[in-house]
Design a protein around this motif. Structure first.
Motif, PDB file in Angstrom:
ATOM      1  N   GLN A  42     -16.518  25.013 -47.964  1.00  0.00           N
ATOM      2  CA  GLN A  42     -17.518  24.082 -48.320  1.00  0.00           C
ATOM      3  C   GLN A  42     -18.423  24.494 -48.917  1.00  0.00           C
ATOM      4  OE1 GLN A  42     -18.250  22.552 -44.163  1.00  0.00           O
ATOM      5  NE2 GLN A  42     -16.476  21.274 -44.355  1.00  0.00           N
ATOM      6  N   GLN A  43     -18.966  25.696 -48.744  1.00  0.00           N
ATOM      7  CA  GLN A  43     -20.083  26.448 -49.113  1.00  0.00           C
ATOM      8  C   GLN A  43     -19.988  26.640 -50.836  1.00  0.00           C
ATOM      9  OE1 GLN A  43     -21.210  30.131 -47.781  1.00  0.00           O
ATOM     10  NE2 GLN A  43     -22.442  30.785 -49.297  1.00  0.00           N
ATOM     11  N   TYR A  44     -18.842  26.856 -50.988  1.00  0.00           N
ATOM     12  CA  TYR A  44     -18.311  27.027 -52.636  1.00  0.00           C
ATOM     13  C   TYR A  44     -17.824  25.765 -53.185  1.00  0.00           C
ATOM     14  CZ  TYR A  44     -19.282  31.890 -52.200  1.00  0.00           C
ATOM     15  OH  TYR A  44     -20.012  33.092 -51.825  1.00  0.00           O
ATOM     16  N   GLY A  45     -17.586  24.555 -52.546  1.00  0.00           N
ATOM     17  CA  GLY A  45     -16.931  23.637 -53.068  1.00  0.00           C
ATOM     18  C   GLY A  45     -15.769  23.568 -53.307  1.00  0.00           C
ATOM     19  N   ILE A  46     -14.806  24.194 -52.595  1.00  0.00           N
ATOM     20  CA  ILE A  46     -13.354  24.498 -52.896  1.00  0.00           C
ATOM     21  C   ILE A  46     -12.571  23.592 -51.844  1.00  0.00           C
ATOM     22  CG2 ILE A  46     -11.625  26.208 -53.044  1.00  0.00           C
ATOM     23  CD1 ILE A  46     -13.911  26.413 -55.089  1.00  0.00           C
ATOM     24  N   ASN A  47     -11.641  22.941 -52.363  1.00  0.00           N
ATOM     25  CA  ASN A  47     -10.832  22.127 -51.514  1.00  0.00           C
ATOM     26  C   ASN A  47      -9.574  23.181 -50.877  1.00  0.00           C
ATOM     27  OD1 ASN A  47      -8.771  20.770 -50.339  1.00  0.00           O
ATOM     28  ND2 ASN A  47      -8.305  19.339 -52.289  1.00  0.00           N
ATOM     29  N   PRO A  48      -9.723  23.348 -49.552  1.00  0.00           N
ATOM     30  CA  PRO A  48      -8.974  24.209 -48.770  1.00  0.00           C
ATOM     31  C   PRO A  48      -7.274  24.177 -49.103  1.00  0.00           C
ATOM     32  CG  PRO A  48     -10.201  22.984 -47.311  1.00  0.00           C
ATOM     33  CD  PRO A  48     -10.407  22.306 -48.563  1.00  0.00           C
ATOM     34  N   ALA A  49      -6.772  22.941 -49.896  1.00  0.00           N
ATOM     35  CA  ALA A  49      -5.676  22.998 -50.235  1.00  0.00           C
ATOM     36  C   ALA A  49      -5.195  24.089 -51.468  1.00  0.00           C
ATOM     37  CB  ALA A  49      -5.204  21.488 -50.677  1.00  0.00           C
ATOM     38  N   GLN A  50      -6.419  24.353 -52.226  1.00  0.00           N
ATOM     39  CA  GLN A  50      -6.157  25.532 -53.102  1.00  0.00           C
ATOM     40  C   GLN A  50      -6.194  26.883 -52.850  1.00  0.00           C
ATOM     41  OE1 GLN A  50      -5.193  23.044 -55.538  1.00  0.00           O
ATOM     42  NE2 GLN A  50      -5.997  24.549 -56.739  1.00  0.00           N
ATOM     43  N   ILE A  51      -6.282  27.297 -51.541  1.00  0.00           N
ATOM     44  CA  ILE A  51      -6.354  28.402 -50.927  1.00  0.00           C
ATOM     45  C   ILE A  51      -5.223  28.639 -49.957  1.00  0.00           C
ATOM     46  CG2 ILE A  51      -7.633  30.160 -49.846  1.00  0.00           C
ATOM     47  CD1 ILE A  51      -8.812  29.435 -52.263  1.00  0.00           C
ATOM     48  N   GLU A  52      -4.185  29.062 -50.140  1.00  0.00           N
ATOM     49  CA  GLU A  52      -2.935  29.500 -49.517  1.00  0.00           C
ATOM     50  C   GLU A  52      -3.441  30.932 -48.729  1.00  0.00           C
ATOM     51  OE1 GLU A  52       0.325  30.334 -52.303  1.00  0.00           O
ATOM     52  OE2 GLU A  52       0.447  28.236 -52.727  1.00  0.00           O
ATOM     53  N   LEU A  53      -3.049  30.908 -47.373  1.00  0.00           N
ATOM     54  CA  LEU A  53      -3.385  31.882 -46.389  1.00  0.00           C
ATOM     55  C   LEU A  53      -1.956  32.545 -46.280  1.00  0.00           C
ATOM     56  CD1 LEU A  53      -5.816  30.053 -43.930  1.00  0.00           C
ATOM     57  CD2 LEU A  53      -6.230  31.406 -45.998  1.00  0.00           C
ATOM     58  N   GLU A  54      -1.840  33.910 -46.507  1.00  0.00           N
ATOM     59  CA  GLU A  54      -0.661  34.682 -46.109  1.00  0.00           C
ATOM     60  C   GLU A  54      -0.756  35.394 -44.854  1.00  0.00           C
ATOM     61  OE1 GLU A  54       0.593  36.780 -49.655  1.00  0.00           O
ATOM     62  OE2 GLU A  54       0.709  34.997 -50.984  1.00  0.00           O
ATOM     63  N   VAL A  55       0.318  35.297 -44.297  1.00  0.00           N
ATOM     64  CA  VAL A  55       0.359  36.283 -42.877  1.00  0.00           C
ATOM     65  C   VAL A  55       1.703  36.687 -42.799  1.00  0.00           C
ATOM     66  CG1 VAL A  55      -1.290  34.788 -41.536  1.00  0.00           C
ATOM     67  CG2 VAL A  55       1.276  34.187 -41.684  1.00  0.00           C
ATOM     68  N   THR A  56       1.747  38.117 -42.360  1.00  0.00           N
ATOM     69  CA  THR A  56       2.998  38.706 -42.271  1.00  0.00           C
ATOM     70  C   THR A  56       3.871  38.483 -40.963  1.00  0.00           C
ATOM     71  OG1 THR A  56       1.548  40.728 -41.088  1.00  0.00           O
ATOM     72  CG2 THR A  56       2.081  40.670 -43.617  1.00  0.00           C
ATOM     73  N   GLU A  57       4.672  38.582 -40.778  1.00  0.00           N
ATOM     74  CA  GLU A  57       5.739  38.477 -39.594  1.00  0.00           C
ATOM     75  C   GLU A  57       5.111  39.321 -38.442  1.00  0.00           C
ATOM     76  OE1 GLU A  57      10.142  38.329 -40.215  1.00  0.00           O
ATOM     77  OE2 GLU A  57       9.398  39.528 -42.044  1.00  0.00           O
ATOM     78  N   SER A  58       4.860  40.448 -38.590  1.00  0.00           N
ATOM     79  CA  SER A  58       4.188  41.445 -37.565  1.00  0.00           C
ATOM     80  C   SER A  58       3.059  40.931 -36.897  1.00  0.00           C
ATOM     81  CB  SER A  58       4.096  42.849 -37.996  1.00  0.00           C
ATOM     82  OG  SER A  58       3.075  42.796 -39.109  1.00  0.00           O
TER      83      SER A  58
END
Length: 604
Positions: free
Chosen positions: A451-467
């Motif tokens: 929100q601070q940078y005016g970015i749609n969350p849909a444009q930021i993919e969050l990557e997590v590892t299995e571990s």
């Protein structure tokens, strides 16, 4: 006569016109689709051609009677399961028994009421749908089982592969636990021996004799291994020529070291003589790494990596050998790492960190559809410090949370600059560390930054590892769902390297599955990797996940991924990670990476 494309289709076979027209009129009024035939022979032809959902058939008809119609349709696999209702003026037990023995589902005696007819139809259709659902579930279960086996087993050796390791080890630990609890003494430290085995120079066999011959060699190797490895041990194929052997818990390390060394000697001895395969003599040499994992400190990923490091140490010695890894061997490296701790804190405060971006390319179009944001540290005196060195340090000293937030904030800031410059930017993938992922206020913090940078969350993919996820499955699912509900796409990174259960894919709310580079490497020629990748993509399609292949470096790998309908790729074939200005130029050029590249980014 078609009321709706979703309405069941009913075939009426009746030689008396008045009765047939009455039934047809009733069924049309109930919104059924209706087909009709005035005799048995015509009825059979219509049934075979159209495969109706239900058939109503008179028994007494000239030429082919109702029994004859049923016999013909029961003999055809395409029509034998169609529900069949007989109509007759003779409702004797003999008539009913004859029809039922032939496979009829119901029997209506003329005259019958409208209610009786419609009730019989609805009952038969409902039961048929139920059976269809049951058989479909059985088929799907069988398909899933076949896919699961193909993904979790090496296609050449039929051994479990690294995707099966964690499930299998969890099962073994439960199996061994009663024995350990019974035998464990307060002063004893029980250990689980892990052997990491790697065949030396196997690629030369493929180069000289071809991959088919190489596969035959692998099968012989496994047959020989099985004769040497103890029956109670667990044997798996990690990646083509690398194997792991896990033994049941044993007593303290100082009591088992001699035993384990002898086991390694026995294994090497079993391959001293050449194998004769298709008339060709082949000498197999090994490098073996040995580690013992404390039974009470279960962290399989950590200790398997240490076993692999021990194997590499044996390889560096330049001859067939094995190496027993001691925890004390890490002391010198630990002292060296401590010197960087304070410098890493300064790096965050003094803007020594920066982001590079590696493009993700659409397999279908060759255009950029995303990028992974990757951190880089330019040390004022040491120069570029590898993330492989400082990220583990940050995880140990607690700075990883601050670094993770810095990366997310920097990616959003860059996206804002692109947006303000009128540049259409793709989705940016950001990695979450374990500590960051399990922060109580993670979702609120990330949403606030976007929100601070005016970015749609849909444009930021969050990557997590299995571990990260397997340490607390229920909490991980809750966190991922909260992130997804806030609009962030969720990716599982390095799929397959965390040795997690395949069933997790169905439980976690993922959007994207990233296939690890170890499976992509030489995938066009390595049958093990090609089989795994093929079935991972197939499984992902069933789960409606976007697939991204990492580490694509050759055209052969790209062509294979194209044929398997992988969605996206990233790798040095098209671009290494590049600074923001280089990636900005790529976005502005909107180039097709399948065509000659006007930009030649410098590798990071």
């Amino acid at each position: 006569m078609v009321a709706s494309s979703l309405s069941p289709t009913i075939l009426v076979i009746e030689d008396e016109d008045s009765i047939r027209e009455l039934i047809v009129t009733l069924l049309i009024a109930e919104d059924y689709q209706v087909l009709e035939a005035e005799n048995g022979q015509i009825g059979v032809g219509i049934a075979i051609e159209n495969r109706p959902d239900l058939i109503i058939c008179d028994i007494m008809m000239p030429g082919m009677d109702g029994y004859g119609v049923l016999e013909v349709l029961q003999a055809d696999p395409e029509t034998e399961t169609i529900p069949f209702i007989f109509l007759t003026a003779k409702g004797t037990k003999e008539n009913i028994r004859q029809g039922m023995n032939l496979g009829a589902d119901d029997y209506l005696t003329k005259p019958f009421t409208t209610y009786e007819l419609l009730d019989a139809i609805k009952t038969r259709l409902r039961k048929h749908r139920s059976w269809q659902g049951y058989f479909q579930q059985k088929k799907q279960a069988g398909d899933r089982q076949q896919i699961n086996y193909a993904v979790t087993h090496d296609p050449i050796t039929q051994l479990p592969n690294q995707l099966a390791l964690r499930d299998d080890l969890n099962r073994l630990l439960k199996q061994w636990e009663p024995f350990v609890q019974q035998q464990l003494q307060p002063h004893e430290s029980w250990q689980i021996p892990i052997f990491y085995l790697s065949v030396d120079r196997f690629e030369k066999i493929n180069e000289l004799f071809g991959y088919q011959f190489g596969n035959a060699v692998l099968k012989h190797i496994v047959r020989q291994l099985v004769t040497v490895v103890a029956e109670e041990a667990y044997l798996a194929c990690l990646n083509y020529t690398d194997f792991v052997v896990i033994y049941p818990p044993n007593c303290a390390v100082d009591e088992t070291e001699i035993e384990l060394n002898q086991m390694a000697e026995d294994l090497l001895e079993a391959f001293r003589s050449p194998m004769i395969i298709n008339g060709q003599k082949i000498l197999i040499t090994w490098h073996i790494g040995i580690i013992t994992m404390p039974y009470r400190e279960y962290n399989f990923d950590k200790y398997l990596n240490q076993a692999k490091e021990a194997m590499e140490t044996a390889r560096q010695r330049g001859s067939t050998n094995y190496y027993f890894h001691f925890q004390e061997a890490q002391i010198n490296a630990t002292h060296q790492n401590l010197l960087l701790d304070a410098d890493l804190y300064d790096a965050i405060q003094e803007n020594q960190l920066t982001l590079y971006y590696q493009p993700k390319i659409s397999v279908a179009t060759g255009k950029i559809v995303g990028a992974e944001a990757l951190i880089r540290w330019f040390h004022p005196t040491l120069g570029m410090v590898s993330p492989a060195k400082f990220i583990p340090l940050a995880e140990k000293n607690g700075l990883i949370t601050s670094i993770g937030e810095w990366v997310f904030r920097a990616a959003c800031h860059q996206a804002q600059q692109w947006m303000q410059g009128g540049i259409t930017y793709p989705k940016i993938a950001v990695n979450l560390s374990g500590r960051q992922f399990y922060q109580a206020q993670l979702v609120e913090n990330l949403v606030e930054i976007t929100q601070q940078y005016g970015i749609n969350p849909a444009q930021i993919e969050l990557e997590v590892t299995e571990s990260i996820l397997i340490s607390d499955v229920e909490l991980a699912i809750a966190h991922l769902q909260a992130l997804k509900n806030s609009g962030f796409p969720i990716a599982i990174d390095d799929f397959g390297t965390g040795y997690s259960s395949l069933s997790y894919l169905q439980n976690f709310p993922f959007d994207i599955l990233k296939i690890d580079r170890c499976f992509v490497r030489n995938v066009a020629h390595n049958i093990t990797n090609s089989t795994i990748v093929k079935h991972i993509i197939m499984m992902a399609k069933q789960l409606e996940l976007t697939t991204v292949a990492e580490g694509v470096e050759t055209m052969a790998e790209l062509e294979f991924l194209k044929t398997q309908h992988c969605d996206e790729i990233q790798g040095f074939l098209f671009s290494p990670p590049v600074p923001a200005e280089k990636f900005t130029a790529m976005l502005q050029a909107d180039q097709n990476f399948y065509e000659p590249c006007p930009i030649s980014p410098n590798p990071a």
